[in-house]
Design a protein around this motif. Sequence first.
Motif, PDB file in Angstrom:
ATOM      1  N   GLU A  73      -3.735   3.676  -0.650  1.00 43.26           N
ATOM      2  CA  GLU A  73      -4.181   2.930  -1.816  1.00 43.26           C
ATOM      3  C   GLU A  73      -3.311   1.696  -2.023  1.00 43.26           C
ATOM      4  O   GLU A  73      -2.102   1.732  -1.821  1.00 43.26           O
ATOM      5  CB  GLU A  73      -4.133   3.791  -3.075  1.00 43.26           C
ATOM      6  N   ARG A  74      -3.941   0.612  -2.454  1.00 39.96           N
ATOM      7  CA  ARG A  74      -3.206  -0.605  -2.764  1.00 39.96           C
ATOM      8  C   ARG A  74      -2.518  -0.453  -4.112  1.00 39.96           C
ATOM      9  O   ARG A  74      -3.143  -0.040  -5.090  1.00 39.96           O
ATOM     10  CB  ARG A  74      -4.144  -1.811  -2.769  1.00 39.96           C
ATOM     11  N   PHE A  97       0.836  -1.193   0.000  1.00 41.30           N
ATOM     12  CA  PHE A  97       0.000   0.000   0.000  1.00 41.30           C
ATOM     13  C   PHE A  97       0.872   1.244   0.000  1.00 41.30           C
ATOM     14  O   PHE A  97       1.951   1.258   0.583  1.00 41.30           O
ATOM     15  CB  PHE A  97      -0.915   0.043   1.227  1.00 41.30           C
ATOM     16  N   GLN A  98       0.377   2.294  -0.636  1.00 42.17           N
ATOM     17  CA  GLN A  98       1.015   3.602  -0.622  1.00 42.17           C
ATOM     18  C   GLN A  98       0.167   4.549   0.203  1.00 42.17           C
ATOM     19  O   GLN A  98      -1.020   4.726  -0.076  1.00 42.17           O
ATOM     20  CB  GLN A  98       1.185   4.157  -2.042  1.00 42.17           C
ATOM     21  N   GLY A 122       5.600   8.596  -0.852  1.00 33.96           N
ATOM     22  CA  GLY A 122       4.706   8.225   0.223  1.00 33.96           C
ATOM     23  C   GLY A 122       5.340   7.186   1.122  1.00 33.96           C
ATOM     24  O   GLY A 122       6.480   6.772   0.921  1.00 33.96           O
ATOM     25  N   VAL A 123       4.596   6.775   2.132  1.00 33.58           N
ATOM     26  CA  VAL A 123       5.016   5.693   3.010  1.00 33.58           C
ATOM     27  C   VAL A 123       4.417   4.396   2.479  1.00 33.58           C
ATOM     28  O   VAL A 123       3.208   4.310   2.263  1.00 33.58           O
ATOM     29  CB  VAL A 123       4.577   5.933   4.464  1.00 33.58           C
ATOM     30  N   TYR A 124       5.254   3.394   2.277  1.00 35.26           N
ATOM     31  CA  TYR A 124       4.813   2.111   1.736  1.00 35.26           C
ATOM     32  C   TYR A 124       4.729   1.072   2.837  1.00 35.26           C
ATOM     33  O   TYR A 124       5.681   0.856   3.591  1.00 35.26           O
ATOM     34  CB  TYR A 124       5.757   1.650   0.625  1.00 35.26           C
ATOM     35  N   TYR A 125       3.565   0.428   2.937  1.00 32.75           N
ATOM     36  CA  TYR A 125       3.296  -0.603   3.920  1.00 32.75           C
ATOM     37  C   TYR A 125       3.025  -1.924   3.224  1.00 32.75           C
ATOM     38  O   TYR A 125       2.390  -1.956   2.171  1.00 32.75           O
ATOM     39  CB  TYR A 125       2.065  -0.256   4.764  1.00 32.75           C
ATOM     40  N   ALA A 185      -1.887  -1.927  -9.477  1.00 37.10           N
ATOM     41  CA  ALA A 185      -2.725  -0.774  -9.775  1.00 37.10           C
ATOM     42  C   ALA A 185      -2.324  -0.190 -11.123  1.00 37.10           C
ATOM     43  O   ALA A 185      -1.162  -0.276 -11.534  1.00 37.10           O
ATOM     44  CB  ALA A 185      -2.588   0.277  -8.679  1.00 37.10           C
ATOM     45  N   ASP A 186      -3.288   0.408 -11.821  1.00 40.06           N
ATOM     46  CA  ASP A 186      -3.003   0.971 -13.135  1.00 40.06           C
ATOM     47  C   ASP A 186      -1.885   2.013 -13.086  1.00 40.06           C
ATOM     48  O   ASP A 186      -1.114   2.148 -14.040  1.00 40.06           O
ATOM     49  CB  ASP A 186      -4.265   1.602 -13.725  1.00 40.06           C
TER      50      ASP A 186
END
Length: 124
Positions: A46-47, A37-38, A92-95, A61-62
């Motif tokens: 968002e995934r 996710f971002q 962003g932070v990526y999880y 994701a597109d």
Amino acid sequence: QAKLVESGGGLVQPGGSLRLSCAASGFGLETSSIDWFQQVPGKGRERVSCITRGAGDTWYADSVKGRFTISRDNAKNTVYLQMNSLKSDDTGVYYCAADFGGGCSGEHDQYRYWGQGTQVTVSS
């Protein structure tokens, strides 16, 4: 105790590349699908990618399709996200998160474990 730990983030110029890692402990990655996710400040989460258990089917994701590649290394119990041709919007932070509810369809999701996140900043 089961947990996920992300690493590999940093500051990169537009057009550059990063490889994020999601290391699992306390459980086997083969027991769940793994999602990336971002999280963008002020815009929510968002995934961006997913890889299933078993056969390892993938989803993107597109906005990242053709630039990002998700993969797994079962021996290391780690999932990777290779990010190429990075843009400022990728900041962003990526999880990473473990989903025990099914595959990457987005249906019947059961997110049980989340990592602490790793910061990605794309800027010149």
